[in-house]
Design a protein around this motif. Sequence first.
Motif, PDB file in Angstrom:
ATOM      1  N   ASP A  86      -3.598 -10.636  -7.063  1.00 54.44           N
ATOM      2  CA  ASP A  86      -2.936 -11.931  -7.185  1.00 54.44           C
ATOM      3  C   ASP A  86      -3.336 -12.582  -8.499  1.00 54.44           C
ATOM      4  OD1 ASP A  86      -5.456 -13.079  -6.851  1.00 54.44           O
ATOM      5  OD2 ASP A  86      -5.141 -13.562  -4.732  1.00 54.44           O
ATOM      6  N   SER A  87      -2.874 -13.782  -8.724  1.00 55.70           N
ATOM      7  CA  SER A  87      -3.101 -14.452 -10.010  1.00 55.70           C
ATOM      8  C   SER A  87      -4.565 -14.806 -10.241  1.00 55.70           C
ATOM      9  CB  SER A  87      -2.251 -15.725 -10.089  1.00 55.70           C
ATOM     10  OG  SER A  87      -2.546 -16.591  -9.007  1.00 55.70           O
ATOM     11  N   ASP A  88      -5.383 -14.764  -9.162  1.00 57.14           N
ATOM     12  CA  ASP A  88      -6.812 -15.040  -9.282  1.00 57.14           C
ATOM     13  C   ASP A  88      -7.640 -13.767  -9.409  1.00 57.14           C
ATOM     14  OD1 ASP A  88      -6.530 -17.860  -9.073  1.00 57.14           O
ATOM     15  OD2 ASP A  88      -6.341 -17.674  -6.884  1.00 57.14           O
ATOM     16  N   GLY A  89      -6.960 -12.619  -9.461  1.00 54.76           N
ATOM     17  CA  GLY A  89      -7.680 -11.358  -9.582  1.00 54.76           C
ATOM     18  C   GLY A  89      -8.167 -10.786  -8.279  1.00 54.76           C
ATOM     19  N   ASN A  90      -7.684 -11.314  -7.155  1.00 54.15           N
ATOM     20  CA  ASN A  90      -8.062 -10.801  -5.842  1.00 54.15           C
ATOM     21  C   ASN A  90      -7.042  -9.769  -5.368  1.00 54.15           C
ATOM     22  OD1 ASN A  90     -10.267 -12.708  -5.586  1.00 54.15           O
ATOM     23  ND2 ASN A  90      -8.707 -14.266  -5.167  1.00 54.15           N
ATOM     24  N   LYS A  91      -7.522  -8.766  -4.646  1.00 58.21           N
ATOM     25  CA  LYS A  91      -6.609  -7.754  -4.137  1.00 58.21           C
ATOM     26  C   LYS A  91      -5.685  -8.332  -3.076  1.00 58.21           C
ATOM     27  CE  LYS A  91      -9.066  -3.469  -5.112  1.00 58.21           C
ATOM     28  NZ  LYS A  91      -9.605  -2.201  -4.541  1.00 58.21           N
ATOM     29  N   VAL A  92      -4.420  -7.924  -3.150  1.00 66.69           N
ATOM     30  CA  VAL A  92      -3.413  -8.373  -2.198  1.00 66.69           C
ATOM     31  C   VAL A  92      -3.299  -7.320  -1.098  1.00 66.69           C
ATOM     32  CG1 VAL A  92      -0.990  -9.006  -1.888  1.00 66.69           C
ATOM     33  CG2 VAL A  92      -2.170  -9.572  -4.029  1.00 66.69           C
ATOM     34  N   ARG A  93      -3.743  -7.652   0.095  1.00 63.60           N
ATOM     35  CA  ARG A  93      -3.793  -6.684   1.188  1.00 63.60           C
ATOM     36  C   ARG A  93      -2.454  -6.517   1.896  1.00 63.60           C
ATOM     37  NH1 ARG A  93      -8.245  -3.922  -0.182  1.00 63.60           N
ATOM     38  NH2 ARG A  93     -10.014  -5.336  -0.571  1.00 63.60           N
ATOM     39  N   THR A  94      -1.543  -7.457   1.692  1.00 61.28           N
ATOM     40  CA  THR A  94      -0.248  -7.365   2.375  1.00 61.28           C
ATOM     41  C   THR A  94       0.705  -6.410   1.673  1.00 61.28           C
ATOM     42  OG1 THR A  94       0.488  -9.337   1.189  1.00 61.28           O
ATOM     43  CG2 THR A  94      -0.421  -9.646   3.406  1.00 61.28           C
ATOM     44  N   LEU A  95       0.362  -5.992   0.455  1.00 58.08           N
ATOM     45  CA  LEU A  95       1.163  -5.018  -0.282  1.00 58.08           C
ATOM     46  C   LEU A  95       0.366  -3.719  -0.384  1.00 58.08           C
ATOM     47  CD1 LEU A  95       2.538  -7.265  -3.168  1.00 58.08           C
ATOM     48  CD2 LEU A  95       3.730  -6.546  -1.097  1.00 58.08           C
ATOM     49  N   THR A  96       0.932  -2.638   0.101  1.00 57.04           N
ATOM     50  CA  THR A  96       0.219  -1.374   0.160  1.00 57.04           C
ATOM     51  C   THR A  96       0.338  -0.592  -1.146  1.00 57.04           C
ATOM     52  OG1 THR A  96       2.152  -0.318   1.149  1.00 57.04           O
ATOM     53  CG2 THR A  96       0.480  -1.208   2.656  1.00 57.04           C
ATOM     54  N   PRO A  97      -0.670   0.252  -1.460  1.00 60.36           N
ATOM     55  CA  PRO A  97      -0.633   1.015  -2.712  1.00 60.36           C
ATOM     56  C   PRO A  97       0.574   1.940  -2.827  1.00 60.36           C
ATOM     57  CG  PRO A  97      -2.850   1.009  -1.796  1.00 60.36           C
ATOM     58  CD  PRO A  97      -1.959   0.415  -0.751  1.00 60.36           C
ATOM     59  N   ASP A  98       1.089   2.444  -1.701  1.00 60.10           N
ATOM     60  CA  ASP A  98       2.201   3.396  -1.773  1.00 60.10           C
ATOM     61  C   ASP A  98       3.485   2.754  -2.296  1.00 60.10           C
ATOM     62  OD1 ASP A  98       2.030   2.144   0.975  1.00 60.10           O
ATOM     63  OD2 ASP A  98       3.994   3.080   1.136  1.00 60.10           O
ATOM     64  N   LEU A  99       3.535   1.423  -2.355  1.00 60.03           N
ATOM     65  CA  LEU A  99       4.686   0.756  -2.949  1.00 60.03           C
ATOM     66  C   LEU A  99       4.708   0.939  -4.466  1.00 60.03           C
ATOM     67  CD1 LEU A  99       4.626  -2.567  -0.883  1.00 60.03           C
ATOM     68  CD2 LEU A  99       6.322  -0.725  -0.698  1.00 60.03           C
ATOM     69  N   ILE A 100       3.557   1.308  -5.034  1.00 66.58           N
ATOM     70  CA  ILE A 100       3.468   1.680  -6.450  1.00 66.58           C
ATOM     71  C   ILE A 100       3.657   3.192  -6.477  1.00 66.58           C
ATOM     72  CG2 ILE A 100       2.074   1.576  -8.547  1.00 66.58           C
ATOM     73  CD1 ILE A 100       0.391  -0.602  -7.063  1.00 66.58           C
ATOM     74  N   ASP A 101       4.872   3.629  -6.637  1.00 65.02           N
ATOM     75  CA  ASP A 101       5.251   5.029  -6.422  1.00 65.02           C
ATOM     76  C   ASP A 101       5.136   5.843  -7.710  1.00 65.02           C
ATOM     77  OD1 ASP A 101       6.261   7.418  -5.591  1.00 65.02           O
ATOM     78  OD2 ASP A 101       8.297   6.705  -5.209  1.00 65.02           O
ATOM     79  N   LEU A 102       3.959   6.445  -7.904  1.00 63.29           N
ATOM     80  CA  LEU A 102       3.753   7.371  -9.009  1.00 63.29           C
ATOM     81  C   LEU A 102       4.012   8.771  -8.473  1.00 63.29           C
ATOM     82  CD1 LEU A 102       2.750   7.682 -11.981  1.00 63.29           C
ATOM     83  CD2 LEU A 102       0.471   8.100 -11.021  1.00 63.29           C
ATOM     84  N   ASN A 103       5.124   9.352  -8.869  1.00 61.27           N
ATOM     85  CA  ASN A 103       5.524  10.645  -8.302  1.00 61.27           C
ATOM     86  C   ASN A 103       4.683  11.780  -8.888  1.00 61.27           C
ATOM     87  OD1 ASN A 103       7.389  12.221  -6.623  1.00 61.27           O
ATOM     88  ND2 ASN A 103       8.046  13.098  -8.557  1.00 61.27           N
ATOM     89  N   LYS A 117       7.888   4.107 -10.131  1.00 64.72           N
ATOM     90  CA  LYS A 117       8.786   3.034  -9.728  1.00 64.72           C
ATOM     91  C   LYS A 117       8.071   2.134  -8.731  1.00 64.72           C
ATOM     92  CE  LYS A 117      11.037   5.076  -5.661  1.00 64.72           C
ATOM     93  NZ  LYS A 117      12.324   5.413  -5.004  1.00 64.72           N
ATOM     94  N   ILE A 118       8.519   0.908  -8.645  1.00 68.67           N
ATOM     95  CA  ILE A 118       8.074  -0.007  -7.601  1.00 68.67           C
ATOM     96  C   ILE A 118       9.074   0.108  -6.471  1.00 68.67           C
ATOM     97  CG2 ILE A 118       7.548  -2.381  -6.990  1.00 68.67           C
ATOM     98  CD1 ILE A 118       5.611  -1.076  -8.976  1.00 68.67           C
ATOM     99  N   ASP A 119       8.607   0.559  -5.315  1.00 68.81           N
ATOM    100  CA  ASP A 119       9.483   0.819  -4.182  1.00 68.81           C
ATOM    101  C   ASP A 119      10.266  -0.446  -3.817  1.00 68.81           C
ATOM    102  OD1 ASP A 119      10.474   1.324  -1.459  1.00 68.81           O
ATOM    103  OD2 ASP A 119       9.139   3.057  -1.488  1.00 68.81           O
ATOM    104  N   SER A 120      11.559  -0.260  -3.599  1.00 67.04           N
ATOM    105  CA  SER A 120      12.408  -1.408  -3.264  1.00 67.04           C
ATOM    106  C   SER A 120      12.009  -2.059  -1.944  1.00 67.04           C
ATOM    107  CB  SER A 120      13.877  -0.977  -3.214  1.00 67.04           C
ATOM    108  OG  SER A 120      14.063   0.083  -2.294  1.00 67.04           O
ATOM    109  N   ALA A 121      11.201  -1.361  -1.133  1.00 67.30           N
ATOM    110  CA  ALA A 121      10.742  -1.946   0.129  1.00 67.30           C
ATOM    111  C   ALA A 121       9.853  -3.160  -0.095  1.00 67.30           C
ATOM    112  CB  ALA A 121       9.983  -0.897   0.953  1.00 67.30           C
ATOM    113  N   VAL A 122       9.356  -3.347  -1.336  1.00 68.97           N
ATOM    114  CA  VAL A 122       8.495  -4.479  -1.615  1.00 68.97           C
ATOM    115  C   VAL A 122       9.221  -5.804  -1.388  1.00 68.97           C
ATOM    116  CG1 VAL A 122       9.036  -4.704  -4.075  1.00 68.97           C
ATOM    117  CG2 VAL A 122       6.757  -5.332  -3.253  1.00 68.97           C
TER     118      VAL A 122
END
Length: 250
Positions: free
Chosen positions: A127-144, A184-189
């Motif tokens: 987030d904007s404070d540098g804290n990890k966002v737990r509601t968004l999962t890493p798999d949404l950052i889709d590095l194939n 890609k950033i998964d459209s499910a985000v």
Amino acid sequence: MKKLSKLITSPAVTVTAFVLAAALLLFSTIGGTRAALTYYSDAYTSRLATYDIGVALVENGTTVASRNYSSAGDGSWSTQDGSLLQNMIPEGETLHVGQKYDEALAVANTGSINEYVRVSIVRYWLDSDGNKVRTLTPDLIDLNMPGNGWVIDPEASTDERCVLYYTSLVEAGGVTAPLSDTLKIDSAVVNKVTQTESGRGTIVTTYDYDGVQFVIEANVDAVQEHNAEDAILSAWGRSVTVSGGTLSLN
């Protein structure tokens, strides 16, 4: 559009990240990444010389970070520190959810001795404070990751971290096959929302990705060819078998 930058410090090196400012259903600018960090695991230096060993992380054909040990044998090294994704999006364009972008990551042997390499890819959201966002999962950052001679270590990998070994010996001056090809950033985000009670009988809906940045870290390690099985076990704590220049996980 809003683009912020800040320094993030790791135990090994200071790296640069760019904050992703997001609004509603469209990311407003390129996603931030933590810089590519490359280094040699020092745990085995007491038993084998590290002279002339070096590695570099290559992104879409361009070296973005490297570390090379000195042949003087005094433990000194030279480094090049850089950031990923700096040229992923053409100038004047913005990052679009669900769109694939070229992101071919490979490792170059920049030393003068043959070596085996591994790469750790870490993905998360801040987030904007540098804290990890737990509601968004890493798999949404889709590095194939299509394979290409890379094998994932299931014992060392988590939802956030993927550890890969290149199964072939990388000769001096050589480059591995790419471990990834697109990002890609998964459209499910866009479906990730949080609803809260306003206290006045109404429900307030906010998008979980509003104002966040996605982060990718790429860490590269190398060990020399000589006595590689013992070197890898000592440096990385992983039991492997090396036969005929091919590495396999035990």
